[in-house]
Design a protein around this motif. Structure first.
Motif, PDB file in Angstrom:
ATOM      1  N   LEU A  77      40.240 128.031  -9.134  1.00  0.00           N
ATOM      2  CA  LEU A  77      41.402 127.215  -8.472  1.00  0.00           C
ATOM      3  C   LEU A  77      42.621 128.252  -8.852  1.00  0.00           C
ATOM      4  O   LEU A  77      43.498 128.110  -8.158  1.00  0.00           O
ATOM      5  CB  LEU A  77      41.647 126.091  -9.011  1.00  0.00           C
ATOM      6  CG  LEU A  77      40.491 125.069  -8.452  1.00  0.00           C
ATOM      7  CD1 LEU A  77      40.672 123.694  -9.265  1.00  0.00           C
ATOM      8  CD2 LEU A  77      40.506 124.845  -7.104  1.00  0.00           C
ATOM      9  N   ALA A  78      42.714 129.174  -9.797  1.00  0.00           N
ATOM     10  CA  ALA A  78      43.878 129.821 -10.335  1.00  0.00           C
ATOM     11  C   ALA A  78      44.252 130.964  -9.180  1.00  0.00           C
ATOM     12  O   ALA A  78      45.331 131.277  -9.147  1.00  0.00           O
ATOM     13  CB  ALA A  78      43.582 130.335 -11.762  1.00  0.00           C
ATOM     14  N   MET A  79      43.071 131.261  -8.278  1.00  0.00           N
ATOM     15  CA  MET A  79      43.415 132.184  -7.342  1.00  0.00           C
ATOM     16  C   MET A  79      43.958 131.715  -6.132  1.00  0.00           C
ATOM     17  O   MET A  79      44.155 132.256  -5.158  1.00  0.00           O
ATOM     18  CB  MET A  79      42.116 132.980  -6.961  1.00  0.00           C
ATOM     19  CG  MET A  79      41.449 133.445  -8.273  1.00  0.00           C
ATOM     20  SD  MET A  79      42.573 134.819  -8.908  1.00  0.00           S
ATOM     21  CE  MET A  79      42.145 136.079  -7.780  1.00  0.00           C
ATOM     22  N   ASP A  80      44.466 130.229  -5.983  1.00  0.00           N
ATOM     23  CA  ASP A  80      44.834 129.636  -4.877  1.00  0.00           C
ATOM     24  C   ASP A  80      43.972 129.792  -3.596  1.00  0.00           C
ATOM     25  O   ASP A  80      44.411 130.235  -2.578  1.00  0.00           O
ATOM     26  CB  ASP A  80      46.273 130.212  -4.645  1.00  0.00           C
ATOM     27  CG  ASP A  80      47.104 129.617  -5.472  1.00  0.00           C
ATOM     28  OD1 ASP A  80      47.042 128.935  -6.501  1.00  0.00           O
ATOM     29  OD2 ASP A  80      48.168 130.769  -5.905  1.00  0.00           O
ATOM     30  N   PRO A  81      42.524 129.444  -3.827  1.00  0.00           N
ATOM     31  CA  PRO A  81      41.550 130.042  -2.734  1.00  0.00           C
ATOM     32  C   PRO A  81      41.729 129.102  -1.654  1.00  0.00           C
ATOM     33  O   PRO A  81      42.451 127.858  -1.440  1.00  0.00           O
ATOM     34  CB  PRO A  81      40.276 129.326  -3.372  1.00  0.00           C
ATOM     35  CG  PRO A  81      40.617 128.366  -4.489  1.00  0.00           C
ATOM     36  CD  PRO A  81      42.030 128.640  -5.079  1.00  0.00           C
ATOM     37  N   ILE A  82      41.526 129.432  -0.327  1.00  0.00           N
ATOM     38  CA  ILE A  82      41.413 128.707   0.686  1.00  0.00           C
ATOM     39  C   ILE A  82      40.285 127.807   1.001  1.00  0.00           C
ATOM     40  O   ILE A  82      40.079 126.652   1.708  1.00  0.00           O
ATOM     41  CB  ILE A  82      41.585 129.555   2.094  1.00  0.00           C
ATOM     42  CG1 ILE A  82      40.552 130.610   2.129  1.00  0.00           C
ATOM     43  CG2 ILE A  82      43.220 130.039   2.150  1.00  0.00           C
ATOM     44  CD1 ILE A  82      40.409 131.348   3.283  1.00  0.00           C
ATOM     45  N   ALA A  83      39.098 128.170   0.123  1.00  0.00           N
ATOM     46  CA  ALA A  83      37.951 127.266   0.205  1.00  0.00           C
ATOM     47  C   ALA A  83      37.106 127.595  -1.188  1.00  0.00           C
ATOM     48  O   ALA A  83      37.298 128.568  -1.805  1.00  0.00           O
ATOM     49  CB  ALA A  83      36.891 127.740   1.468  1.00  0.00           C
ATOM     50  N   MET A  84      36.309 126.544  -1.279  1.00  0.00           N
ATOM     51  CA  MET A  84      35.474 126.708  -2.903  1.00  0.00           C
ATOM     52  C   MET A  84      34.227 126.793  -2.420  1.00  0.00           C
ATOM     53  O   MET A  84      33.590 125.823  -1.886  1.00  0.00           O
ATOM     54  CB  MET A  84      35.947 125.704  -3.686  1.00  0.00           C
ATOM     55  CG  MET A  84      37.348 125.839  -4.406  1.00  0.00           C
ATOM     56  SD  MET A  84      37.357 126.842  -5.634  1.00  0.00           S
ATOM     57  CE  MET A  84      36.731 125.941  -7.002  1.00  0.00           C
ATOM     58  N   LEU A  85      33.277 127.810  -3.125  1.00  0.00           N
ATOM     59  CA  LEU A  85      31.889 127.759  -2.707  1.00  0.00           C
ATOM     60  C   LEU A  85      31.307 127.197  -4.243  1.00  0.00           C
ATOM     61  O   LEU A  85      31.841 128.074  -5.247  1.00  0.00           O
ATOM     62  CB  LEU A  85      31.306 129.166  -2.630  1.00  0.00           C
ATOM     63  CG  LEU A  85      32.065 129.577  -1.278  1.00  0.00           C
ATOM     64  CD1 LEU A  85      31.297 131.171  -0.960  1.00  0.00           C
ATOM     65  CD2 LEU A  85      31.608 128.859  -0.001  1.00  0.00           C
ATOM     66  N   PHE A  86      30.328 126.458  -4.316  1.00  0.00           N
ATOM     67  CA  PHE A  86      29.597 126.078  -5.492  1.00  0.00           C
ATOM     68  C   PHE A  86      28.314 126.167  -5.457  1.00  0.00           C
ATOM     69  O   PHE A  86      27.501 125.633  -4.469  1.00  0.00           O
ATOM     70  CB  PHE A  86      30.071 124.494  -5.873  1.00  0.00           C
ATOM     71  CG  PHE A  86      31.269 124.098  -6.170  1.00  0.00           C
ATOM     72  CD1 PHE A  86      31.699 124.064  -7.551  1.00  0.00           C
ATOM     73  CD2 PHE A  86      32.229 123.874  -5.057  1.00  0.00           C
ATOM     74  CE1 PHE A  86      33.082 123.759  -7.730  1.00  0.00           C
ATOM     75  CE2 PHE A  86      33.640 123.544  -5.420  1.00  0.00           C
ATOM     76  CZ  PHE A  86      33.939 123.653  -6.618  1.00  0.00           C
ATOM     77  N   ASP A  87      27.600 127.238  -6.368  1.00  0.00           N
ATOM     78  CA  ASP A  87      26.135 127.407  -6.372  1.00  0.00           C
ATOM     79  C   ASP A  87      25.450 126.641  -7.218  1.00  0.00           C
ATOM     80  O   ASP A  87      25.430 127.277  -8.583  1.00  0.00           O
ATOM     81  CB  ASP A  87      25.866 128.868  -6.167  1.00  0.00           C
ATOM     82  CG  ASP A  87      24.651 129.347  -6.277  1.00  0.00           C
ATOM     83  OD1 ASP A  87      23.744 128.406  -5.885  1.00  0.00           O
ATOM     84  OD2 ASP A  87      24.195 130.347  -6.624  1.00  0.00           O
TER      85      ASP A  87
END
Length: 242
Positions: A151-161
């Motif tokens: 989250l620290a990278m200010d993502p536009i989307a998150m992928l969870f594996d």
């Protein structure tokens, strides 16, 4: 935001993904499930080119993942990734694990990076552990640090594996609770998981895979209510009745 069209991938002569087509809209939570070896983790890793693919097209906010001209490090910096095994640097303090990419990739000043890191650690309930090393934390705590780092990278989307598959049962909910909060806040998420309770609560859509193919791509109500394919019905009967 994420679009996949006819994506195929081979390991040598073995085809691990077969003409996979799906999409994730902004603010949508899509759960990818299916039996072991069905290609779920491979599929999610093609989104940020951690796994190259041989055929088809993937775009993230209109940027082609497979195009030779695409700046993959820049693209990856905008898509948060949380792995099964945390992947934290054991020799660095928790806060420094979260600071590192902010400073090196985003060129964020060290004090601003630390301020962001501390705010995110507070958000995942771990600000009191900032100066510990990962080995001093439980598995559930380490995975929450890994989420804060993404989250620290200010993502536009998150992928969870499969973010909970390496955790003791008692620790699973503390990670799923953080993911549930993210979903409520409107984070675009693609989640590979066997946690069907989480999927039925949080997902907008469920993608069911078997043998490298997307067998079903349905709204969660339809998937859990009456899956169309016999394979998905069999999978759910095994998973939900135990």
């Amino acid at each position: 935001m994420i679009e996949m069209k006819n994506v195929s991938k081979w390991y040598g002569t073995f085809q691990v993904l077969k003409n996979c087509t799906t999409r994730v809209d902004k603010g949508e939570v899509v759960v990818v499930c299916g039996p072991s070896g069905s290609g779920k983790s491979t599929l999610i890793k093609t989104v940020n080119a951690l796994e190259p693919f041989q055929q088809g097209e993937i775009t993230v906010e209109g940027i082609s993942v497979g195009a030779p001209a695409t700046d993959l490090p820049k693209l990856r910096s905008r898509i948060g990734m949380v792995f099964q095994n945390f992947e934290l640097f054991p020799h660095m303090k928790v806060v420094d694990n979260i600071n590192l990419a902010q400073i090196k990739v985003l060129n964020r000043p060290a004090d601003a990076a630390r301020e962001k890191s501390m705010a995110l650690l507070k958000r995942v309930g771990l600000d009191a552990h900032a100066d510990k090393h990962p080995g001093q934390l439980s598995g559930g705590q380490q995975q929450r640090v890994a989420i804060a780092r993404a989250l620290a990278m200010d993502p536009i989307a998150m992928l969870f594996d499969e973010p909970t598959s390496a955790l003791d049962p008692e620790m699973i909910n503390e990670v799923l609770d953080v993911m549930t909060e993210l979903a409520k806040e409107g984070m675009t998420m693609m989640v590979v998981t066997h946690e069907m309770g989480f999927a039925s609560r949080v997902a907008h859509r469920v993608v069911f895979m078997d043998a490298g193919e997307i067998v079903e791509d349905a709204k969660k109500e339809d998937f859990f209510g009456k899956p169309r394919s016999e394979r998905a019905q069999h999978f759910l009967s095994k998973i939900l009745h135990h």
